[in-house]
Design an enzyme around this catalytic site. Structure first.
Site, PDB file in Angstrom:
ATOM      1  N   ASP A  62      48.461  63.442  47.579  1.00 28.51           N
ATOM      2  CA  ASP A  62      47.559  64.539  47.213  1.00 28.51           C
ATOM      3  C   ASP A  62      48.209  65.911  47.402  1.00 28.51           C
ATOM      4  OD1 ASP A  62      47.566  64.353  50.013  1.00 28.51           O
ATOM      5  OD2 ASP A  62      45.542  63.569  50.121  1.00 28.51           O
ATOM      6  N   ASN A 128      35.996  60.722  58.210  1.00 26.04           N
ATOM      7  CA  ASN A 128      34.888  60.209  57.401  1.00 26.04           C
ATOM      8  C   ASN A 128      35.304  58.990  56.583  1.00 26.04           C
ATOM      9  OD1 ASN A 128      36.514  61.277  55.429  1.00 26.04           O
ATOM     10  ND2 ASN A 128      35.077  62.840  54.730  1.00 26.04           N
ATOM     11  N   HIS A 130      37.980  58.708  54.610  1.00 26.53           N
ATOM     12  CA  HIS A 130      38.690  58.941  53.350  1.00 26.53           C
ATOM     13  C   HIS A 130      40.129  58.425  53.439  1.00 26.53           C
ATOM     14  CE1 HIS A 130      40.046  63.350  54.503  1.00 26.53           C
ATOM     15  NE2 HIS A 130      40.945  62.474  54.902  1.00 26.53           N
ATOM     16  N   GLU A 135      37.054  61.123  49.113  1.00 31.67           N
ATOM     17  CA  GLU A 135      35.986  61.315  50.078  1.00 31.67           C
ATOM     18  C   GLU A 135      34.890  60.270  49.883  1.00 31.67           C
ATOM     19  OE1 GLU A 135      36.725  63.231  52.386  1.00 31.67           O
ATOM     20  OE2 GLU A 135      36.996  65.349  51.863  1.00 31.67           O
TER      21      GLU A 135
HETATM   22  P1  PGA Z   1      45.366  63.496  59.931  1.00 29.85           P
HETATM   23  O1  PGA Z   1      44.666  63.291  58.530  1.00 29.85           O
HETATM   24  O2  PGA Z   1      46.549  62.596  59.936  1.00 29.85           O
HETATM   25  O3  PGA Z   1      45.749  64.936  59.976  1.00 29.85           O
HETATM   26  O4  PGA Z   1      44.359  63.110  60.965  1.00 29.85           O
HETATM   27  C1  PGA Z   1      44.551  61.999  58.030  1.00 29.85           C
HETATM   28  C2  PGA Z   1      43.726  62.025  56.782  1.00 29.85           C
HETATM   29  O5  PGA Z   1      42.841  62.897  56.664  1.00 29.85           O
HETATM   30  O6  PGA Z   1      43.931  61.150  55.928  1.00 29.85           O
END
Ligand code: PGA
Length: 234
Positions: A62, A128, A130, A135
């Site tokens: 992304d 959450n 994702h 999302e």
């Molecule tokens: P993070 O993010 O590694 O910064 O916790 C992971 C994600 O949101 O996929």
């Protein structure tokens, strides 16, 4: 799902490192890469290793919509700082956040993904549930899409920006179907913040409300957890 719990994040990252090395040995050509805090120890190990990626391709999950590749908080910059400056790939692809023509960017990235089928995809997981920036509520059949980030994701990512209103509210993301097309998937999750999402991913129903739950249907997925992230599992 193959689920492994480690005493520390470092040990989990070492396991992921070994899978990447084994894939390289076996002739893997395309690595799907993730950003965020989670893969940092893995990228440190890769950066310090003797592994050679110069004949392989990377594709990232992304990129923020609207951020240029040279913006300090863009995922282009993250990859450059944390991996590519040490380990150049033959080709590295990320969505182009400055292409505001959504359909053309989606088509461009889908073409890249179809020309470079992913051998091994590295994933983190959001609080959450994702994966990528898909999302809750994301369509399981979607390929690349422009997503509206949820309030919880914007808050979680605020730590990298000076204030919440500087966090982009949209991002281009590989869709769930693009992620599921990878031959092998390794998801890393560390810390108590991720424990509930990890539990729902593994023990909950497969539901678009918890995007990572779709991984229950993937034939070759390994979940690497530290103790805190595994703490709510039965
Ligand atoms: P993070 O993010 O590694 O910064 O916790 C992971 C994600 O949101 O996929």
């Amino acid at each position: 799902m193959n689920i492994k719990q480690f005493e520390t994040e470092e040990l989990a990252a070492s396991y992921a490192f070994d899978r990447i090395a084994a894939n390289l040995d076996n002739g893997a050509k395309v690595f799907g890469l993730a950003t965020g805090s989670t893969p940092l120890s893995l990228y440190r190990k890769l950066s310090q290793s003797s592994l050679d990626f110069s004949r392989t391709t990377s594709v990232n999950l992304d990129e923020y919509y609207g951020l240029a590749a040279n913006h300090p908080q863009s995922y282009h910059q993250y990859m450059e700082q944390n991996l590519f400056q040490y380990k150049p790939f033959e080709n590295s692809y990320l969505p182009n956040g400055t292409n505001l023509e959504v359909n053309s960017e989606i088509q461009r990235y889908n073409r890249i993904l179809s020309e470079h089928p992913i051998d091994l995809q590295i994933l983190g997981i959001g609080r959450n549930g994702h994966i990528g920036f898909n999302e809750p509520g994301s369509d399981f059949t979607a390929h690349t899409q422009l997503v509206n980030l949820t309030e919880s994701t914007i808050q979680a990512n605020q730590r990298f920006f000076e204030s919440a209103d500087q966090v982009p509210t949209k991002a281009y993301s590989m869709g769930i179907a693009s992620i599921m097309a990878a031959k092998e998937i390794i998801l890393l999750a560390f810390g108590t913040d991720k424990a509930q999402a990890v539990r729902d991913m593994i023990q909950g129903p497969v539901s678009e409300d918890l995007p990572a739950s779709i991984l229950q249907k993937h034939p070759n997925v390994t979940i690497l957890l530290d103790k805190a992230a595994a703490s709510l599992l039965n």
